[in-house]
Design a protein around this motif. Structure first.
Motif, PDB file in Angstrom:
ATOM      1  N   ARG A  56      46.969  33.573  67.233  1.00  0.00           N
ATOM      2  CA  ARG A  56      47.143  32.283  67.887  1.00  0.00           C
ATOM      3  C   ARG A  56      46.186  31.253  67.283  1.00  0.00           C
ATOM      4  O   ARG A  56      45.007  31.535  67.046  1.00  0.00           O
ATOM      5  CB  ARG A  56      46.871  32.408  69.386  1.00  0.00           C
ATOM      6  CG  ARG A  56      47.791  33.365  70.130  1.00  0.00           C
ATOM      7  CD  ARG A  56      47.394  33.453  71.604  1.00  0.00           C
ATOM      8  NE  ARG A  56      47.451  32.154  72.253  1.00  0.00           N
ATOM      9  CZ  ARG A  56      48.498  31.698  72.944  1.00  0.00           C
ATOM     10  NH1 ARG A  56      49.575  32.455  73.089  1.00  0.00           N
ATOM     11  NH2 ARG A  56      48.466  30.506  73.500  1.00  0.00           N
ATOM     12  N   ASN A  57      46.674  30.057  67.073  1.00  0.00           N
ATOM     13  CA  ASN A  57      45.836  28.990  66.504  1.00  0.00           C
ATOM     14  C   ASN A  57      44.794  28.469  67.496  1.00  0.00           C
ATOM     15  O   ASN A  57      43.811  27.840  67.087  1.00  0.00           O
ATOM     16  CB  ASN A  57      46.721  27.831  66.039  1.00  0.00           C
ATOM     17  CG  ASN A  57      47.609  28.215  64.869  1.00  0.00           C
ATOM     18  OD1 ASN A  57      47.220  29.020  64.017  1.00  0.00           O
ATOM     19  ND2 ASN A  57      48.804  27.640  64.817  1.00  0.00           N
ATOM     20  N   ASP A  58      45.006  28.748  68.797  1.00  0.00           N
ATOM     21  CA  ASP A  58      44.091  28.215  69.813  1.00  0.00           C
ATOM     22  C   ASP A  58      43.087  29.245  70.307  1.00  0.00           C
ATOM     23  O   ASP A  58      42.349  28.986  71.250  1.00  0.00           O
ATOM     24  CB  ASP A  58      44.893  27.682  71.012  1.00  0.00           C
ATOM     25  CG  ASP A  58      45.720  28.767  71.721  1.00  0.00           C
ATOM     26  OD1 ASP A  58      45.751  29.920  71.226  1.00  0.00           O
ATOM     27  OD2 ASP A  58      46.322  28.462  72.772  1.00  0.00           O
ATOM     28  N   THR A  59      43.044  30.415  69.666  1.00  0.00           N
ATOM     29  CA  THR A  59      42.266  31.528  70.217  1.00  0.00           C
ATOM     30  C   THR A  59      41.276  32.108  69.213  1.00  0.00           C
ATOM     31  O   THR A  59      41.605  32.310  68.042  1.00  0.00           O
ATOM     32  CB  THR A  59      43.208  32.649  70.693  1.00  0.00           C
ATOM     33  OG1 THR A  59      44.118  32.126  71.661  1.00  0.00           O
ATOM     34  CG2 THR A  59      42.424  33.798  71.329  1.00  0.00           C
ATOM     35  N   GLN A  60      40.073  32.402  69.691  1.00  0.00           N
ATOM     36  CA  GLN A  60      39.078  33.136  68.920  1.00  0.00           C
ATOM     37  C   GLN A  60      38.885  34.493  69.588  1.00  0.00           C
ATOM     38  O   GLN A  60      38.798  34.584  70.814  1.00  0.00           O
ATOM     39  CB  GLN A  60      37.747  32.380  68.892  1.00  0.00           C
ATOM     40  CG  GLN A  60      36.679  33.047  68.022  1.00  0.00           C
ATOM     41  CD  GLN A  60      35.386  32.241  67.964  1.00  0.00           C
ATOM     42  OE1 GLN A  60      35.217  31.273  68.705  1.00  0.00           O
ATOM     43  NE2 GLN A  60      34.483  32.632  67.087  1.00  0.00           N
ATOM     44  N   VAL A  61      38.826  35.560  68.795  1.00  0.00           N
ATOM     45  CA  VAL A  61      38.710  36.904  69.353  1.00  0.00           C
ATOM     46  C   VAL A  61      37.347  37.518  69.021  1.00  0.00           C
ATOM     47  O   VAL A  61      36.743  37.204  67.992  1.00  0.00           O
ATOM     48  CB  VAL A  61      39.840  37.829  68.855  1.00  0.00           C
ATOM     49  CG1 VAL A  61      41.200  37.253  69.196  1.00  0.00           C
ATOM     50  CG2 VAL A  61      39.730  38.092  67.351  1.00  0.00           C
ATOM     51  N   PHE A  62      36.894  38.398  69.911  1.00  0.00           N
ATOM     52  CA  PHE A  62      35.631  39.109  69.728  1.00  0.00           C
ATOM     53  C   PHE A  62      35.869  40.597  69.987  1.00  0.00           C
ATOM     54  O   PHE A  62      36.466  40.968  71.001  1.00  0.00           O
ATOM     55  CB  PHE A  62      34.567  38.574  70.682  1.00  0.00           C
ATOM     56  CG  PHE A  62      34.170  37.155  70.410  1.00  0.00           C
ATOM     57  CD1 PHE A  62      33.144  36.859  69.529  1.00  0.00           C
ATOM     58  CD2 PHE A  62      34.844  36.101  71.023  1.00  0.00           C
ATOM     59  CE1 PHE A  62      32.781  35.544  69.269  1.00  0.00           C
ATOM     60  CE2 PHE A  62      34.488  34.782  70.778  1.00  0.00           C
ATOM     61  CZ  PHE A  62      33.456  34.497  69.889  1.00  0.00           C
ATOM     62  N   ASP A  63      35.384  41.409  69.075  1.00  0.00           N
ATOM     63  CA  ASP A  63      35.631  42.845  69.112  1.00  0.00           C
ATOM     64  C   ASP A  63      34.469  43.587  69.788  1.00  0.00           C
ATOM     65  O   ASP A  63      33.373  43.690  69.231  1.00  0.00           O
ATOM     66  CB  ASP A  63      35.817  43.356  67.672  1.00  0.00           C
ATOM     67  CG  ASP A  63      36.371  44.757  67.600  1.00  0.00           C
ATOM     68  OD1 ASP A  63      36.783  45.288  68.644  1.00  0.00           O
ATOM     69  OD2 ASP A  63      36.408  45.319  66.485  1.00  0.00           O
ATOM     70  N   ASP A  68      53.189  32.790  72.245  1.00  0.00           N
ATOM     71  CA  ASP A  68      53.342  32.385  70.856  1.00  0.00           C
ATOM     72  C   ASP A  68      53.938  33.560  70.083  1.00  0.00           C
ATOM     73  O   ASP A  68      53.346  34.644  70.054  1.00  0.00           O
ATOM     74  CB  ASP A  68      51.969  32.011  70.283  1.00  0.00           C
ATOM     75  CG  ASP A  68      52.048  31.421  68.878  1.00  0.00           C
ATOM     76  OD1 ASP A  68      53.035  31.685  68.174  1.00  0.00           O
ATOM     77  OD2 ASP A  68      51.103  30.716  68.488  1.00  0.00           O
ATOM     78  N   SER A  69      55.083  33.379  69.483  1.00  0.00           N
ATOM     79  CA  SER A  69      55.757  34.471  68.777  1.00  0.00           C
ATOM     80  C   SER A  69      54.942  35.010  67.609  1.00  0.00           C
ATOM     81  O   SER A  69      55.183  36.126  67.134  1.00  0.00           O
ATOM     82  CB  SER A  69      57.130  34.009  68.280  1.00  0.00           C
ATOM     83  OG  SER A  69      56.999  32.927  67.372  1.00  0.00           O
ATOM     84  N   GLN A  70      53.950  34.245  67.148  1.00  0.00           N
ATOM     85  CA  GLN A  70      53.083  34.733  66.082  1.00  0.00           C
ATOM     86  C   GLN A  70      52.277  35.955  66.516  1.00  0.00           C
ATOM     87  O   GLN A  70      51.762  36.702  65.683  1.00  0.00           O
ATOM     88  CB  GLN A  70      52.115  33.630  65.628  1.00  0.00           C
ATOM     89  CG  GLN A  70      52.779  32.466  64.939  1.00  0.00           C
ATOM     90  CD  GLN A  70      51.759  31.479  64.390  1.00  0.00           C
ATOM     91  OE1 GLN A  70      51.403  31.510  63.221  1.00  0.00           O
ATOM     92  NE2 GLN A  70      51.262  30.619  65.269  1.00  0.00           N
ATOM     93  N   MET A  71      52.178  36.161  67.816  1.00  0.00           N
ATOM     94  CA  MET A  71      51.414  37.291  68.346  1.00  0.00           C
ATOM     95  C   MET A  71      52.078  38.640  68.047  1.00  0.00           C
ATOM     96  O   MET A  71      51.445  39.687  68.216  1.00  0.00           O
ATOM     97  CB  MET A  71      51.236  37.140  69.867  1.00  0.00           C
ATOM     98  CG  MET A  71      50.493  35.895  70.294  1.00  0.00           C
ATOM     99  SD  MET A  71      50.488  35.662  72.096  1.00  0.00           S
ATOM    100  CE  MET A  71      49.375  36.972  72.623  1.00  0.00           C
ATOM    101  N   LEU A  72      53.310  38.618  67.614  1.00  0.00           N
ATOM    102  CA  LEU A  72      54.056  39.863  67.422  1.00  0.00           C
ATOM    103  C   LEU A  72      53.818  40.532  66.076  1.00  0.00           C
ATOM    104  O   LEU A  72      54.265  41.659  65.852  1.00  0.00           O
ATOM    105  CB  LEU A  72      55.556  39.594  67.608  1.00  0.00           C
ATOM    106  CG  LEU A  72      55.967  39.131  69.011  1.00  0.00           C
ATOM    107  CD1 LEU A  72      57.434  38.717  69.016  1.00  0.00           C
ATOM    108  CD2 LEU A  72      55.700  40.228  70.045  1.00  0.00           C
TER     109      LEU A  72
END
Length: 244
Positions: free
Chosen positions: A29-36, A179-183
């Motif tokens: 997603r363009n609006d999201t930052q992820v942390f592992d 967001d279909s990009q998530m797939l």
């Protein structure tokens, strides 16, 4: 760049629950930052797990060891992104004040313990129920219910059967557009992964999307039978909240 108070999504999972794939999905997603797994080093520093987790020394050196600081500075901190996604393990919630959960959009990811225990045992030979995340996931669920929030629970098998439907329901729960990009995602390691990735992420690195669930062909290890009996009631409890 301007910082804001973001939508904070915390995925609480046990090990081997396709949680990394879900993190990959949100990373598209363009609006999201992820942390592992930001609380991994905290968990290792507060338990004996550093004696049997692969790469423990590297993790303790790479991450903040004080979980309280992680909670206040990262999980509850400001962000340059409108949405932040934290992939967390429920068993990392040791020796912390859980009051911060009320400030997050909490998602619980579960997996049939027969599959989860079988998969986990391939990397870690000797472990107990406290290392599976099932008791802690139930505790998180109960904590949310006490605060008047029905938990959003995802079963990994159901997610793999219809990822678009499950992700759409999840986004609706969070209050963001699907967001279909998530797939799908690119094959290979990702820059946002933790230093433990070489020990755990081999299969997901070869993937580019959610793969349909396939039952294991190998027989379930007999030595894990008693642990399976202990984990099953926790899973059954959580499944009553799973979106279907």
């Amino acid at each position: 760049m301007t910082t804001t108070t973001p939508i904070r999504i915390s995925l609480w999972s046990g090990p081997r629950n396709v949680s990394t794939a879900l993190m990959y999905a949100f990373a598209q997603r363009n609006d999201t930052q992820v942390f592992d797994e930001p609380l991994y080093a905290h968990y290792l520093s507060k338990t004996d797990a550093d004696s049997f987790h692969p790469g423990a020394t590297d993790i303790l050196q790479a991450q903040e060891n004080d979980g309280t600081k992680v909670v206040h500075n990262l999980l509850l901190g400001e962000s340059e992104s409108p949405v932040v996604f934290f992939k967390n393990m429920a068993h990392h919630l040791v020796k912390l004040d859980w009051d911060f959960l009320k400030h997050l959009s909490n998602v619980l990811l579960i997996r049939d313990p027969r599959d989860m225990l079988h998969s986990y045992s391939r990397t870690i030979e000797d472990f107990d129920i406290k290392d599976t995340g099932y008791p802690q996931l139930k505790e998180v669920c109960e904590k949310l219910l006490e605060n008047g929030k029905e938990p959003f629970v995802i079963d990994s098998c159901i997610l793999l059967e219809d990822p678009e439907k499950e992700l759409s329901l999840l986004c609706e729960f969070i209050g963001i557009d699907f967001d279909s990009q998530m797939l799908s995602w690119e094959v290979g390691p990702k820059a946002f992964e933790g230093v433990w990735a070489p020990h755990w992420y081999d299969n997901i690195h070869r993937s580019s999307s959610f793969k349909p669930y396939k039952p294991k062909k190998e027989p379930f290890p007999e030595r894990l039978g008693p642990l399976l009996e202990r984990c099953q009631p926790y899973y059954d409890y959580l499944m009553q909240f799973a979106r279907k």
